[in-house]
Design an enzyme around this catalytic site. Structure first.
Site, PDB file in Angstrom:
ATOM      1  CG  ASN A 186      -1.725   1.259   1.361  1.00 13.81           C
ATOM      2  OD1 ASN A 186      -1.746   2.090   0.443  1.00 13.81           O
ATOM      3  ND2 ASN A 186      -2.400   1.413   2.491  1.00 13.81           N
ATOM      4  CE  LYS A 214      -0.255   3.188   4.782  1.00 16.14           C
ATOM      5  NZ  LYS A 214      -0.237   3.298   6.230  1.00 16.14           N
ATOM      6  CG  HIS A 261      -5.857   1.904   5.123  1.00 12.28           C
ATOM      7  ND1 HIS A 261      -5.445   2.842   6.041  1.00 12.28           N
ATOM      8  CD2 HIS A 261      -4.838   1.021   4.993  1.00 12.28           C
ATOM      9  CE1 HIS A 261      -4.220   2.534   6.449  1.00 12.28           C
ATOM     10  NE2 HIS A 261      -3.819   1.439   5.826  1.00 12.28           N
ATOM     11  CD  GLU A 305      -3.105   5.511   6.645  1.00 15.24           C
ATOM     12  OE1 GLU A 305      -3.057   5.542   5.399  1.00 15.24           O
ATOM     13  OE2 GLU A 305      -2.197   5.017   7.346  1.00 15.24           O
TER      14      GLU A 305
END
Ligand code: 13P
Length: 248
Positions: A8, A10, A94, A96
């Site tokens: 991931n 991000k 996720h 986040e």
């Protein structure tokens, strides 16, 4: 079932650094085909990652997906669009996204369902915060988050990939111990077993400060079927070491 090692990225990288990272992964992959590999770049880079990986056995995924199919939803990316440019997975829910974008358990379930309905395999993230762990609520939180997803996808549970990502372990360097992670993975497996005849077909990844040094021990746990890796997936050598650790 092969393990799955997923990166991931991000909100990191640019065209030049992505090309370098992908070239490094591809160069290091020969002989490491006993696990599946996935990279999830920011959405604007998904198409170029698919192009860079043409002919390679590395899948590409998005980091989020809309519940909508198309229309007036500014900023959103649909599962159809991800599939159109060659992605096959999308991270969903996720922590986040839950924390900074207010995604609820119900919305995460809807997103997982939208992905499945359009040929994208969702990697659904669940996990407790530090406060929830300290209050002894870990299993209850994870079960509640997973129940919402199972409710939304119905009989398609076996098509999911799940990721247990304790929020306190993400980006902190404070990894769950193999025993802590395995204990929660076992709870997740039991919950899936009540919803599908083949719970062993659902890969349950661990995520949260997984790195080159701790991957072997985590991946040796019976219910840990791979990793969802943040920081270490941006470093070629570290990501390849984790892939090597998943060869079993
Ligand atoms: P880190 O590996 O950087 O802790 O991130 C984990 C994560 O959130 C993967 O989705």
């Amino acid at each position: 079932m092969k393990k799955l090692i997923a990166g991931n990225w991000k909100m990191n990288g640019d065209s030049a650094s992505n090309a370098e990272l992908l070239a490094g992964i591809v160069a290091g992959l020969p002989g490491l085909d006993a696990c599946d590999v996935l990279v999830c770049p920011p959405s604007v880079y998904v198409a170029s990652a698919v192009t860079a990986l043409a002919g390679q056995s590395v899948a590409v995924g998005g980091q989020d997906v809309s519940v909508q199919v198309k229309g007036a939803y500014t900023g959103e990316v649909s599962a159809d669009m991800l599939r159109d440019v060659g992605a096959t997975y999308a991270i969903v829910g996720h922590s986040e996204r839950r924390q900074y974008h207010g995604e609820t358990d119900a919305l995460v379930g809807e997103k997982a369902q939208a992905a499945l309905a359009h040929g994208i395999t969702p990697v659904v993230c669940i996990g407790e915060t530090l406060a929830q762990r300290e209050a002894g609520e870990t299993n209850a939180v994870v079960k509640r988050q997973l129940a919402a997803v199972i409710h939304a996808v119905g009989h398609c549970v076996s098509e999911l990939v799940l990721a247990y990502e304790p929020v306190w372990a993400i980006g902190t360097g404070q990894t769950a111990t193999p025993e802590q992670a395995q204990a929660v993975h076992a709870v997740i497996r039991a919950q899936i077993a009540a919803a599908t005849e083949h719970p062993e077909r659902v890969r349950i990844l661990y995520g949260g400060s997984m790195n080159a040094a701790n991957a072997t021990q985590l991946l040796a746990q019976p219910d840990i079927d791979g990793g969802l890796i943040g920081g270490a997936s941006l470093k070629v050598a570290d990501f390849l070491t984790i892939i090597r650790a998943a060869q079993g």
